[in-house]
Motif scaffolding. Structure first.
Motif, PDB file in Angstrom:
ATOM      1  N   ALA A 206      -1.444  10.385   3.208  1.00 50.75           N
ATOM      2  CA  ALA A 206      -2.824  10.301   2.718  1.00 50.75           C
ATOM      3  C   ALA A 206      -3.899  10.787   3.681  1.00 50.75           C
TER       4      ALA A 206
ATOM      5  N   GLN B  26       2.706   1.055   7.651  1.00 49.69           N
ATOM      6  CA  GLN B  26       1.929   1.890   6.752  1.00 49.69           C
ATOM      7  C   GLN B  26       1.995   3.365   7.142  1.00 49.69           C
TER       8      GLN B  26
ATOM      9  N   CYS C  82      -3.930   0.506  11.378  1.00 48.42           N
ATOM     10  CA  CYS C  82      -2.979  -0.336  10.656  1.00 48.42           C
ATOM     11  C   CYS C  82      -2.829  -1.755  11.213  1.00 48.42           C
TER      12      CYS C  82
ATOM     13  N   TYR D  99       2.334   5.853   4.284  1.00 44.67           N
ATOM     14  CA  TYR D  99       1.062   6.018   3.577  1.00 44.67           C
ATOM     15  C   TYR D  99       0.131   6.945   4.358  1.00 44.67           C
TER      16      TYR D  99
ATOM     17  N   LEU E 200      -1.212   6.034  -3.578  1.00 46.39           N
ATOM     18  CA  LEU E 200      -1.668   7.253  -2.919  1.00 46.39           C
ATOM     19  C   LEU E 200      -2.243   8.230  -3.943  1.00 46.39           C
TER      20      LEU E 200
ATOM     21  N   VAL F  93       0.825  -1.196   0.000  1.00 46.17           N
ATOM     22  CA  VAL F  93       0.000   0.000   0.000  1.00 46.17           C
ATOM     23  C   VAL F  93       0.869   1.259   0.000  1.00 46.17           C
ATOM     24  N   ASN F  94       2.139   1.115   0.288  1.00 44.88           N
ATOM     25  CA  ASN F  94       3.057   2.259   0.325  1.00 44.88           C
ATOM     26  C   ASN F  94       3.614   2.639  -1.048  1.00 44.88           C
TER      27      ASN F  94
END
Length: 185
Positions: free
Chosen positions: A171, A164, A143, A167, A55, A49-50
């Motif tokens: 975000a 995370q 997370c 992220y 993003l 997800v990073n």
């Protein structure tokens, strides 16, 4: 990913307007965990997800969803389904896994329809977030150590966390501002 915005136009053109759709959300496709599946589809998916494009995609797509009046989930805990005692994946062969990314991997099978579920705490690295760094992190409730599959892709082991924090640092403010300015109440 910018072409995904066109899907929102197609929804409306097809009569699936905000008053008829419960929720709209785009999610990244993660690389398959199974070596069998990965051999069939070697170029699909992301590893974490990073990844910077995620993003950027999320900000754009989520904003477009809200601008059009569709509902989309608010930022909520992203607890890995491995940590959820009620989550289970059943393969086509009747075998159980705690994550769909590990289907076909014998080491991550946690039972079957015939045998029931066996203890998977060690094999899936349950509670890996119970360490000083995670426990001190302001994002822990969002997370819980991240995705075990991402950890596996990064390190070759399911044991450990995929932080995370980068992220969420990048975000979370945007996601909250989108909710405050674009969400129709």
């Amino acid at each position: 990913f910018t072409r995904f915005v066109e899907l929102l136009d197609l929804l409306e053109e097809g009569g699936i307007t905000p008053d008829k759709a419960y929720r709209v959300k785009f999610d990244p496709v993660f690389k398959p965990g199974s070596q069998t599946i990965a051999k069939r589809n070697p170029d699909i998916g992301c590893a974490s997800v990073n990844e910077p494009w995620i993003l950027e995609a999320e900000k754009l797509l989520r904003g477009e969803i809200l601008k059009r009046g569709y509902e989309t989930p608010k930022p909520t805990p992203l607890c890995c389904m491995v940590e959820n005692p009620d989550a289970l994946v059943v393969g086509v062969d009747g075998r159980f896994y705690k994550c769909p990314c590990f289907i076909e991997q014998e080491a991550y099978c946690v039972g079957s329809l015939e045998t029931g579920i066996r203890d998977y705490r060690d094999s899936y690295g349950l509670d890996v977030w119970k360490n000083p760094e995670c426990l001190a992190c302001e994002y822990l409730p969002l997370c819980f150590g991240g995705c075990r599959h991402s950890t596996f892709l990064e390190s070759g082991s399911i044991q450990g966390v995929t932080c995370q924090k980068p992220y969420f640092d990048a975000a979370l403010e945007t996601l909250v501002i989108q909710d405050l300015t674009l969400r129709r109440l």
